[in-house]
Scaffold this motif. Structure first.
Motif, mmCIF file in Angstrom:
data_model
loop_
_atom_site.group_PDB
_atom_site.id
_atom_site.type_symbol
_atom_site.label_atom_id
_atom_site.label_comp_id
_atom_site.label_asym_id
_atom_site.label_seq_id
_atom_site.Cartn_x
_atom_site.Cartn_y
_atom_site.Cartn_z
ATOM 1 N N ASP A 147 -3.182 -4.863 -6.918
ATOM 2 C CA ASP A 147 -3.097 -3.360 -7.335
ATOM 3 C C ASP A 147 -2.371 -2.965 -8.611
ATOM 4 N N ASP A 148 -2.137 -1.712 -8.729
ATOM 5 C CA ASP A 148 -1.568 -1.175 -9.925
ATOM 6 C C ASP A 148 -0.275 -1.841 -10.391
ATOM 7 N N ARG A 149 0.368 -2.355 -9.249
ATOM 8 C CA ARG A 149 1.860 -2.797 -9.242
ATOM 9 C C ARG A 149 2.001 -4.402 -8.974
ATOM 10 N N LEU A 150 1.207 -4.832 -8.199
ATOM 11 C CA LEU A 150 1.265 -6.286 -7.798
ATOM 12 C C LEU A 150 0.198 -7.126 -7.709
ATOM 13 N N ARG A 199 4.854 -9.005 -9.946
ATOM 14 C CA ARG A 199 4.978 -7.676 -10.575
ATOM 15 C C ARG A 199 4.083 -7.457 -11.702
ATOM 16 N N TRP A 240 5.395 -5.195 -15.783
ATOM 17 C CA TRP A 240 6.857 -5.232 -15.607
ATOM 18 C C TRP A 240 7.162 -6.689 -16.563
ATOM 19 N N ILE A 298 10.922 -7.053 -5.225
ATOM 20 C CA ILE A 298 10.173 -6.137 -5.426
ATOM 21 C C ILE A 298 9.404 -5.689 -4.252
ATOM 22 N N ASN A 342 4.245 -2.240 0.150
ATOM 23 C CA ASN A 342 3.386 -3.529 -0.514
ATOM 24 C C ASN A 342 2.753 -4.117 0.867
#
Length: 293
Positions: free
Chosen positions: A15-18, A70, A73, A123, A128
């Motif tokens: 996704d946009d984070r993980l 992540r 980042w 994280i 999540n």
């Protein structure tokens, strides 16, 4: 439907984070054992991941490897100075032995195992889990596809060996009625040979009684009937909705036991050869069944 207990499945979901990567591997086990490997941040999810595995699998040792990265980042680089110093010492000693100068730049040593690690940080949060759950479910689905494909191949082999056992049994069933008459004739021949020129005679009732006892000992009709029943039950298990590994294993044991009884009761060379061939086929079946869920 037969499912192999060995297989492999993997998946990756972002996704946009993980970025979540999951691979699942399974091997033989009489019971279900689940082992989850992940970073410390995800250790609290072990029970949830195991629950997903147990919902799909019934037997086997299952290894689940979860890795989360992540995105967007800048991860920090942790360098283990002790490991780096150990590598440098080995490098300088080897350079001295070879008579060459050691390199002036040690940055290349950072790529060696154990020198540097990427700090993921903590994280994990409640948002999540849906992504992780999807990744685990997808990997398990691919594992099941692998196991079903292997199980289908095993079923074809089991059907062929089952046909072989039935073929040998048919010959035994045809030969079995002759066992009693042959044993009776042999008994009469022995008696006549032993009593020849002795002036002693055998009462017909005594002879009839001995032949009757011998007939009961040589009769394998019940064993043949039970073995046919086991073969039919074995074939029926291919059509059940759940993988019947334990039932198939039990039926193999029962078929092998009936073959042993037939071989010991029917004192006949032709039947003995057929029994050996049938037991060989059953042993092959049992080896395959040991890998079926």
């Amino acid at each position: 439907m037969l499912l192999s207990m060995t297989g492999f499945g993997e998946s990756r979901h972002d996704d946009d984070r993980l970025s979540i990567s999951v691979d699942v591997r399974s091997v033989n086990n009489k019971h279900l054992k689940v082992s989850v490997r992940c970073s410390e941040a995800y250790l609290t999810l072990e029970n949830d991941i195991e629950r997903l595995v147990r919902a799909r699998l019934a037997r086997g040792t299952v290894y689940v490897n979860l890795r989360a990265i992540r995105l967007g980042w800048q991860q920090s680089l942790n360098i283990d100075s002790h490991v780096l110093a150990h590598y440098w010492k080995q490098l300088t000693e080897t350079s001295a032995e070879l008579g060459v100068q050691p390199p002036h730049d040690i940055s290349s040593l950072l790529m060696l195992p154990g020198v540097s690690t990427q700090a993921e940080g903590n994280i994990l949060d409640v948002e999540n889990w849906p992504l992780i759950e999807t990744a685990v479910e997808d990997a398990l689905a691919r594992l099941q596809e692998f196991r079903l494909h292997e199980g289908t191949a095993m079923q074809r082999t089991l059907e062929a060996e089952c046909d072989a056992v039935e073929s040998h049994l048919n010959v035994i069933a045809e030969r079995a009625p002759l066992i009693v008459s042959e044993s009776r004739d042999k008994l009469l021949e022995r008696v006549q040979t032993l009593l020849k020129d002795s002036g002693v005679s055998v009462e017909p009732n005594d002879l009839i009684r001995e032949v009757s006892i011998l007939s009961d000992r040589c009769d394998v009709s019940e064993e043949i009937t039970r073995l046919r029943c086991h073969i039919d039950q074995f074939r029926q298990q291919f059509q059940v909705s759940t993988s019947p590994g334990r039932k198939l294993d039990f039926l193999c044991q029962e078929m092998f036991r009936e073959c042993n009884t037939i071989g010991s009761k029917a004192n006949n060379i032709d039947i003995s050869h057929r029994v050996v061939d049938a037991k060989t086929a059953i042993e092959k079946m049992r080896e395959i069944v040991q890998n079926i869920e």
